[in-house]
Design an enzyme around this catalytic site. Structure first.
Site, mmCIF file in Angstrom:
data_model
loop_
_atom_site.group_PDB
_atom_site.id
_atom_site.type_symbol
_atom_site.label_atom_id
_atom_site.label_comp_id
_atom_site.label_asym_id
_atom_site.label_seq_id
_atom_site.Cartn_x
_atom_site.Cartn_y
_atom_site.Cartn_z
ATOM 1 C CD GLU A 169 3.213 -7.005 -1.041
ATOM 2 O OE1 GLU A 169 3.333 -7.787 -1.995
ATOM 3 O OE2 GLU A 169 3.332 -7.358 0.148
ATOM 4 C CG ASP A 174 3.175 -15.101 -7.383
ATOM 5 O OD1 ASP A 174 2.910 -14.837 -6.204
ATOM 6 O OD2 ASP A 174 3.743 -14.307 -8.157
ATOM 7 C CE1 TYR A 223 6.180 -11.657 2.366
ATOM 8 C CE2 TYR A 223 5.865 -9.762 0.937
ATOM 9 C CZ TYR A 223 5.461 -11.003 1.397
ATOM 10 O OH TYR A 223 4.329 -11.578 0.868
#
Lengths: 395, 262
Positions: free
Chosen positions: B50, B61, B175
């Site tokens: 990735e 994040d 995911y």
């Protein structure tokens, strides 16, 4: 982009957030829709607006400023007289009441100038909830008074020291907190920005400004205004004033953005004038970005306008040309700030001074019968230090 | 031509292996190092890699990847340059490559142009952390037409109704975000991840990958029991931050350890 979808104003709006938050937004939409239909919710909200915030706020014919400009009659919608000194409380009382009904006990918020932070800390103190306010390091420096007020009110102020250390970074950190604590946390967004349903919900809570103004001007002048004017950062005070007038085609509407050092420099926050559509903080709207889609630094003397995005409904109103968006520089806003102090004995917030600066340009060109209503969105106490610093005065 | 991601999972299924998927931010510390890191990770046993596309507002994040993003942006990394880098990587590596990008850089590149250029460069999939299924249609359609997999994220908060809608549109793999939170290491890996992976497996036949909060080979081994692939980002990015000079060999060692633990 698709049209006529849930959460869109024309092409703008939507929900561009991590999947983790989507169920929370669905829950919020459901609860907000129920609250809209709930008479008891409205009664409770109106009770607090009247007995706690001090609504309705006056619509004051600013005799001094009108005389100074020598043209149209200038009315000021006195949101500066609300409890906590700005329009922000209209929204936080509404959202925190809703959060309480949803059983949420932990409230988070972002703040730029600190007005939304203070208004959130006030509402959470009132309703007995925990409050965490994210604020950029640079804004903490500029707005020390509001930081102290939030602490007095029992909120924890969390300093954000990444990126530009201003409102957008505070909003990033608040989103990260929300992603982490979504199961027990309510995110009280302070503007008509963010993912659906915030732009609509915040506008609805703020539209008490325009609803009152419409009634008050009809009572006082027996006609609708020719112009209504408000400053636009994220755009909540402006949406609140504008929304109830959108169908009054004869009322011209002007939003005023922060031109900072000038829209042709790289130091401004004139998102609708100089930006392009893109995604920031959960919605598709005009944003200030470079050609690669990275958000670019913005500047305004006013911490509340220092933001590279704008509410999606404003983007729609710009595109359909129902509202025109102008900009005024730091210098022009500061001049208007000083002017209103002298002409009418009112110290305005630097944000509101942008709307006043536009008014000062427009009023002399209009006939004496013409009416302009300006949203005086906040009082200037919080900006006294900034202005003194610019004047070279040590307090 | 079939997608490299599908080929990879089919092969692993036959051999009874779990996939290890490392994440690095493209352009951290620079794109030349990104090429070397990808080559080294592929050689060390990474099954899929990735590559993060840096964005100025990375709201999903944690601090480690935020810092990597800032380092990368400071050197002027753009999506255009990343796609050029993928072309360079493709000269020597056949490992499946997935871009992880927030929506705005892709939107400003233009969706149709992005999909065409990404496929031409040799990208196999894309993950967009701020694009929920409600908003994914324009990119999903463009990607499906070009054979680029749009890989969705699901979270512990995702309801069953949403899972069905997400699975219906999913490609490549699903995911699973192991925790409610941002990317980054956690002391404990969420042991309730099995509840989520089982719910996903009930509505989709696609491989299931787990990421967010997995930082050690021991945690990866625990997680791997519940899924087909484990994704590790911040722990690797941290090594690149701390020792950029020796990062390539250190990261290769880490990848070997993770792969061996699965």
């Amino acid at each position: 982009m698709k049209q006529n979808k849930q959460g869109y104003f024309g092409n703008y709006g939507g929900f561009f957030v991590p999947e983790t938050l989507m169920p929370a937004l669905e829950e919020l939409i459901e609860n907000y829709q129920a609250a809209q239909k709930d008479q008891q919710f409205h009664q409770e909200l109106n009770y607090y607006y009247r007995q706690y915030v001090g609504r309705p706020s006056p619509l004051y014919l600013a005799a001094g400023l009108t005389k100074h400009c020598g043209g149209a009659q200038i009315y000021l919608k006195r949101e500066d007289l609300n409890h906590t000194g700005a329009h922000k409380i209209n929204n936080t009382i509404g959202q925190i009441l809703l959060a309480k009904k949803m059983g949420k006990k932990r409230i988070i918020a972002e703040t730029g100038a600190g007005q939304h932070g203070v208004a959130t800390a006030t509402a959470t103190a009132l309703f007995g909830m925990e409050c965490f306010v994210y604020m950029g390091e640079e804004d903490i420096r500029r707005q020390a008074l509001n930081v102290f007020k939030m602490k007095l009110l029992g909120a924890e102020v969390i300093s954000v020291n990444i990126g530009s250390r201003t409102l957008k970074d505070a909003m990033n950190e608040a989103m990260r907190d929300w992603v982490t604590n979504v199961e027990n946390t309510y995110y009280c967004i302070g503007s008509v920005a963010g993912p659906h349903p915030y732009p609509q919900m915040v506008r609805d809570f703020q539209s008490v400004i325009g609803t009152e103004t419409r009634r008050q001007i009809l009572e006082d002048a027996s006609q609708l205004p020719d112009y209504i004017i408000a400053c636009v950062g994220g755009g909540s005070n402006a949406m609140g004033l504008f929304y109830p007038f959108l169908n009054d085609q004869d009322v011209k509407i002007i939003g005023v953005e922060a031109a900072g050092h000038g829209v042709d420099t790289d130091q401004h926050a004139a998102t609708l004038n100089k930006g392009k559509p893109g995604v920031l903080h959960g919605s598709y709207s005009y944003i200030l970005q470079d050609q690669n889609g990275q958000i670019i630094p913005v500047h305004s003397v006013s911490a509340g306008l220092d933001y590279p995005g704008v509410g999606p409904e404003h983007s729609h109103l710009k595109d359909i040309e129902r509202v025109v968006y102008h900009s005024v520089t730091d210098k022009e806003a500061l001049a208007a700030f000083h002017l209103l102090c002298r002409t009418d004995g009112i110290i305005p917030a630097l944000e509101s001074a942008h709307a006043l600066a536009e008014t000062v340009k427009l009023a002399p060109k209009l006939a004496k019968e013409a009416i302009i209503v300006v949203n005086l969105s906040g009082r200037g106490d919080k900006d006294v230090h900034t202005v003194a610093e610019i004047m070279g005065v040590a307090l | 031509m079939s997608n490299r991601i599908d080929v990879c999972f089919a092969k692993l299924k036959t051999s009874g292996e779990k996939a290890f998927i490392p994440f690095i931010t493209a352009g951290d510390p620079d794109l030349a190092t990104t090429v070397k890191l990808v080559q080294a990770m592929a050689a060390a046993g990474a099954d899929i890699i990735e590559l993060g596309v840096p964005y100025s507002e990375p709201v999903a994040d944690g601090p480690v990847i935020q810092a990597a993003t800032q380092r990368s942006l400071k050197t002027g990394t753009t999506l255009t340059e990343i796609l050029k880098t993928v072309r360079v990587i493709r000269q020597t590596a056949t490992v499946p490559l997935v871009l992880m990008s927030y929506y705005n850089p892709i939107l400003q590149y233009r969706l149709d142009k992005f999909v065409a250029d990404a496929v031409a460069a040799g990208v196999d999939g894309v993950i967009v952390p701020d694009l929920p299924v409600e908003e994914a249609q324009p990119l999903a359609q463009a990607a499906a037409a070009a054979g680029l997999h749009l890989i969705p994220l699901v979270a512990p908060t995702t309801t069953d109704n949403r899972l069905v809608a997400i699975a219906a549109q999913a490609q490549g793999f699903i995911y699973c975000v192991s925790i409610t939170g941002v990317t980054g290491a956690r002391q404990q890996v969420n042991t309730e991840i099995a509840a989520l992976t089982r719910r996903v497996q009930a509505v989709s036949t696609l491989p299931v990958a787990v990421g967010f909060g997995v930082s050690t080979p021991e945690q990866a081994a625990v997680v791997a029991k519940q899924c087909d692939a484990v994704i590790v980002g911040s722990a690797i990015v941290k090594v690149i931050e701390q020792s950029p000079g020796t990062a390539v060999s250190q990261v290769a060692e880490m990848v070997k350890e993770f792969k061996a633990a699965l």
